[in-house]
Design a protein around this motif. Structure first.
Motif, PDB file in Angstrom:
ATOM      1  N   PHE A  40       0.825  -1.211   0.000  1.00 63.11           N
ATOM      2  CA  PHE A  40       0.000   0.000   0.000  1.00 63.11           C
ATOM      3  C   PHE A  40       0.862   1.265   0.000  1.00 63.11           C
ATOM      4  O   PHE A  40       0.514   2.260  -0.639  1.00 63.11           O
ATOM      5  CB  PHE A  40      -0.966   0.013   1.180  1.00 63.11           C
ATOM      6  CG  PHE A  40      -2.133  -0.924   1.004  1.00 63.11           C
ATOM      7  CD1 PHE A  40      -2.939  -0.871  -0.116  1.00 63.11           C
ATOM      8  CD2 PHE A  40      -2.431  -1.859   1.983  1.00 63.11           C
ATOM      9  CE1 PHE A  40      -4.015  -1.732  -0.281  1.00 63.11           C
ATOM     10  CE2 PHE A  40      -3.497  -2.727   1.831  1.00 63.11           C
ATOM     11  CZ  PHE A  40      -4.299  -2.666   0.697  1.00 63.11           C
ATOM     12  N   LEU A  41       1.984   1.234   0.676  1.00 61.59           N
ATOM     13  CA  LEU A  41       2.885   2.375   0.687  1.00 61.59           C
ATOM     14  C   LEU A  41       3.471   2.617  -0.703  1.00 61.59           C
ATOM     15  O   LEU A  41       3.556   3.759  -1.166  1.00 61.59           O
ATOM     16  CB  LEU A  41       4.007   2.158   1.708  1.00 61.59           C
ATOM     17  CG  LEU A  41       5.006   3.297   1.856  1.00 61.59           C
ATOM     18  CD1 LEU A  41       4.316   4.546   2.389  1.00 61.59           C
ATOM     19  CD2 LEU A  41       6.141   2.888   2.777  1.00 61.59           C
ATOM     20  N   ILE A  42       3.852   1.570  -1.392  1.00 59.23           N
ATOM     21  CA  ILE A  42       4.388   1.688  -2.755  1.00 59.23           C
ATOM     22  C   ILE A  42       3.322   2.229  -3.700  1.00 59.23           C
ATOM     23  O   ILE A  42       3.597   3.111  -4.522  1.00 59.23           O
ATOM     24  CB  ILE A  42       4.946   0.331  -3.239  1.00 59.23           C
ATOM     25  CG1 ILE A  42       6.210  -0.014  -2.449  1.00 59.23           C
ATOM     26  CG2 ILE A  42       5.229   0.358  -4.746  1.00 59.23           C
ATOM     27  CD1 ILE A  42       6.714  -1.436  -2.648  1.00 59.23           C
ATOM     28  N   VAL A  43       2.093   1.727  -3.561  1.00 61.40           N
ATOM     29  CA  VAL A  43       0.996   2.238  -4.383  1.00 61.40           C
ATOM     30  C   VAL A  43       0.806   3.732  -4.112  1.00 61.40           C
ATOM     31  O   VAL A  43       0.610   4.523  -5.039  1.00 61.40           O
ATOM     32  CB  VAL A  43      -0.316   1.451  -4.119  1.00 61.40           C
ATOM     33  CG1 VAL A  43      -1.509   2.141  -4.750  1.00 61.40           C
ATOM     34  CG2 VAL A  43      -0.182   0.029  -4.634  1.00 61.40           C
ATOM     35  N   SER A  44       0.898   4.126  -2.851  1.00 65.55           N
ATOM     36  CA  SER A  44       0.759   5.536  -2.486  1.00 65.55           C
ATOM     37  C   SER A  44       1.844   6.385  -3.141  1.00 65.55           C
ATOM     38  O   SER A  44       1.563   7.464  -3.674  1.00 65.55           O
ATOM     39  CB  SER A  44       0.826   5.678  -0.959  1.00 65.55           C
ATOM     40  OG  SER A  44       0.810   7.025  -0.589  1.00 65.55           O
ATOM     41  N   ILE A  45       3.080   5.899  -3.128  1.00 64.26           N
ATOM     42  CA  ILE A  45       4.186   6.641  -3.740  1.00 64.26           C
ATOM     43  C   ILE A  45       4.001   6.752  -5.251  1.00 64.26           C
ATOM     44  O   ILE A  45       4.219   7.819  -5.843  1.00 64.26           O
ATOM     45  CB  ILE A  45       5.539   5.985  -3.388  1.00 64.26           C
ATOM     46  CG1 ILE A  45       5.814   6.152  -1.892  1.00 64.26           C
ATOM     47  CG2 ILE A  45       6.680   6.555  -4.223  1.00 64.26           C
ATOM     48  CD1 ILE A  45       6.981   5.336  -1.368  1.00 64.26           C
TER      49      ILE A  45
END
Length: 169
Positions: A40-45
């Motif tokens: 989810f953090l990678i998707v956010s970035i």
């Protein structure tokens, strides 16, 4: 032959401390939560780079919530496990020698050679002698005086067992 004897009692707090350590620091379940949060953090970035700020903030929030949910789920599991445990006896002894450890209570006695242990963890208040991936002999550190704790560490270091000190309260 030197022998170290520790007299202990089973109790809810000692059991709770062990399972809290196990679930938060040892159990592989934690990697699932970290992995999902990282995704989810990678998707956010990626969404920030695409200038989709609203969606990026949503996925950042979800990444953080997965970590919060991990704490909640672990505590729910911990409470469930502790409620189900019933001890046949209250007090027990652990006898440590150069050739192994003997667990003795009112009902049974079992001797473990040092090679029977998978890993030994030392945390702030305990030694955990893992005999399987989910169970361990628990030794409260301060049942022994400083000299006996050092002698026990010496026994452990003279074996081929993984011995790890972890910071955990």
């Amino acid at each position: 032959m030197t022998e170290i004897i520790a007299r202990l009692t089973h109790g809810e707090q000692r059991t709770r401390d062990f399972f809290k350590f196990h679930l938060f620091k040892i159990s592989p379940l934690r990697y699932i939560f970290y992995g999902v949060s990282l995704i989810f953090l990678i998707v956010s970035i990626v969404l920030i780079l695409k200038m989709d700020i609203g969606s990026s903030l949503f996925f950042l929030f979800v990444a953080l919530m997965v970590l919060v949910i991990r704490i909640a789920v672990t505590n729910i599991m911990l409470n469930g496990v502790v409620k189900k445990i019933h001890y046949d006896v209250i007090s027990y002894q652990l006898k440590f020698k150069e050739d192994g450890v003997t667990y003795i209570d009112d009902i049974k006695s079992k001797t473990f050679s040092w090679n029977d242990f998978i890993v030994i963890y030392e945390v702030e208040n305990y030694f955990y002698f893992y005999i399987s991936k989910n169970s361990a002999l628990i030794l409260a550190k301060f049942v022994l005086d400083e000299e006996k704790r050092n002698k026990l560490r010496e026994f452990i270091q003279n074996t081929n067992i993984k011995y790890k000190k972890k910071k955990f309260k």
